[in-house]
Scaffold this active site. Structure first.
Site, mmCIF file in Angstrom:
data_model
loop_
_atom_site.group_PDB
_atom_site.id
_atom_site.type_symbol
_atom_site.label_atom_id
_atom_site.label_comp_id
_atom_site.label_asym_id
_atom_site.label_seq_id
_atom_site.Cartn_x
_atom_site.Cartn_y
_atom_site.Cartn_z
ATOM 1 N N PHE A 40 -1.437 -1.119 -4.294
ATOM 2 C CA PHE A 40 -2.146 0.202 -4.323
ATOM 3 C C PHE A 40 -2.124 1.843 -3.930
ATOM 4 C CE2 PHE A 40 -4.318 -3.222 -2.145
ATOM 5 C CZ PHE A 40 -5.707 -3.864 -3.458
ATOM 6 N N PHE A 69 0.242 -0.983 -0.066
ATOM 7 C CA PHE A 69 0.132 0.000 -0.147
ATOM 8 C C PHE A 69 0.495 1.402 0.032
ATOM 9 C CE2 PHE A 69 -2.385 -2.804 2.350
ATOM 10 C CZ PHE A 69 -3.788 -3.070 1.896
ATOM 11 N N ASP A 70 0.223 2.354 -1.166
ATOM 12 C CA ASP A 70 0.974 3.508 -0.493
ATOM 13 C C ASP A 70 0.061 3.729 0.676
ATOM 14 O OD1 ASP A 70 2.291 6.385 -0.820
ATOM 15 O OD2 ASP A 70 0.599 6.781 -2.498
ATOM 16 N N GLY A 71 1.142 5.255 1.374
ATOM 17 C CA GLY A 71 0.250 5.794 2.338
ATOM 18 C C GLY A 71 -1.452 6.860 2.430
ATOM 19 N N ASP A 93 -2.694 6.070 -5.146
ATOM 20 C CA ASP A 93 -3.498 7.004 -5.605
ATOM 21 C C ASP A 93 -3.022 7.856 -6.899
ATOM 22 O OD1 ASP A 93 -2.838 10.289 -3.974
ATOM 23 O OD2 ASP A 93 -1.696 8.377 -4.091
#
Length: 303
Positions: free
Chosen positions: A273, A161-163, A275
């Site tokens: 994932f 995951f991105d943060g 954004d």
């Protein structure tokens, strides 16, 4: 000694185009319209569909249930804009590929996002970016799968995951985008002991964590990673936030703006994932499946 059964299963909703390769029938829909699409699907309903970008991920999710065959850890829900009539081909393909998927919503051309909370889904994974945006606008966790790749060769499910704007809100990202790196760094130092608000995939990570806690560290069937462009000293707020949430992240990579693809490959991510499309593209270059979370200021800059 067998692991203790978690008290709540993880529910993942997946679209038919994320699960199977429906590019040919989708082209017919785009070029010839709905009636031609319906005719095509019915005429070919006994032809088995090939796997789509999300197929390998769904298979690994379902394989988690091998530990508890009577009370599954994970349920996969099908959400499809097909009609029930044209959806027969999809369920025929599900049966052929021996995927234990029994619940579905067919919405005949209408975005199915409204059924995400009704099914209690922790994630909606779709190939339709418009459906994903509608889901996020409605407060539902969702991502657009933009690429597929062979999953890592182990049975362990590895998710990265991105943060900011994914696990966390985009509050800090807004400061960076609007006021620059110095202002961002100063804010993160000042707010280091203030947990970040949750982002759209917080509940999904929490559900993964809930499964992990019922296995020993060496036998956990899921491994997670945070792969973020943040660097020290902005890392401290992230660490303290996860601690406050009581959520375990197995690996945390603070890359300070470096491209993420090589690190995702080294981690062996089954999916990543983020954004920002650029980071998804970096994953694709290293044969890592990626899903775009079109959330926050980088996707909808304010005028």
């Amino acid at each position: 000694m067998p692991a203790e059964k978690p008290n709540q299963k993880l529910v993942v909703a997946v679209s038919s185009r994320a699960l199977f390769d429906l590019d040919e029938s989708h082209r017919i829909f785009e070029t010839q319209g709905k009636e031609a699409f319906c005719r095509y699907q019915i005429e070919h309903e006994n032809e088995i569909l090939e796997p789509g970008f999300g197929f390998a991920l769904v298979k690994k999710f379902l394989d988690l249930n091998l530990a508890f065959p009577d009370e599954p850890l994970v349920e996969i829900i099908l959400l499809s804009q097909n009609s029930a009539d044209t959806g027969l081909r999809i369920f025929n393909s599900i049966a052929h590929h021996q995927l234990n998927i029994t619940r579905a919503a067919f919405t005949s051309g209408v975005s199915p996002y409204a059924y995400i909370p009704a099914f209690g889904a922790h994630l909606f994974l779709s190939a339709n970016g418009d459906d994903v945006r509608k889901a996020l606008d409605a407060g539902c966790p969702a991502a657009t799968i933009v690429s597929g790749a062979a999953s890592n060769p182990t049975s362990q499910l590895r998710i990265a995951f991105d943060g900011d704007a994914v696990l966390f809100s985009d509050d800090s990202e807004r400061i960076y985008q609007q006021h620059g790196l110095a202002a961002f760094a100063a804010n993160e130092r000042n707010e280091a002991h203030t947990p970040l608000p949750g982002g759209p995939l917080k509940a999904f990570l929490s559900a993964l964590h809930r499964i992990q806690t019922h296995f020993g560290p060496e036998t956990a069937p899921i491994r997670t990673a945070l792969v973020t462009a943040r660097a020290a000293p902005a890392h401290e707020r992230v660490v303290r936030t996860l601690r406050a949430w009581e959520i375990r992240i197995d690996e945390a990579l603070f890359l300070g703006g470096m491209p993420k693809g090589a690190f995702l490959k080294a981690f062996g991510a089954d999916i990543f994932f983020d954004d920002q499309k650029g980071h998804c593209d970096s994953a694709v270059l290293h044969q890592v499946a990626a899903a775009h979370v079109p959330n926050g200021i980088t996707n909808r800059p304010e005028s």
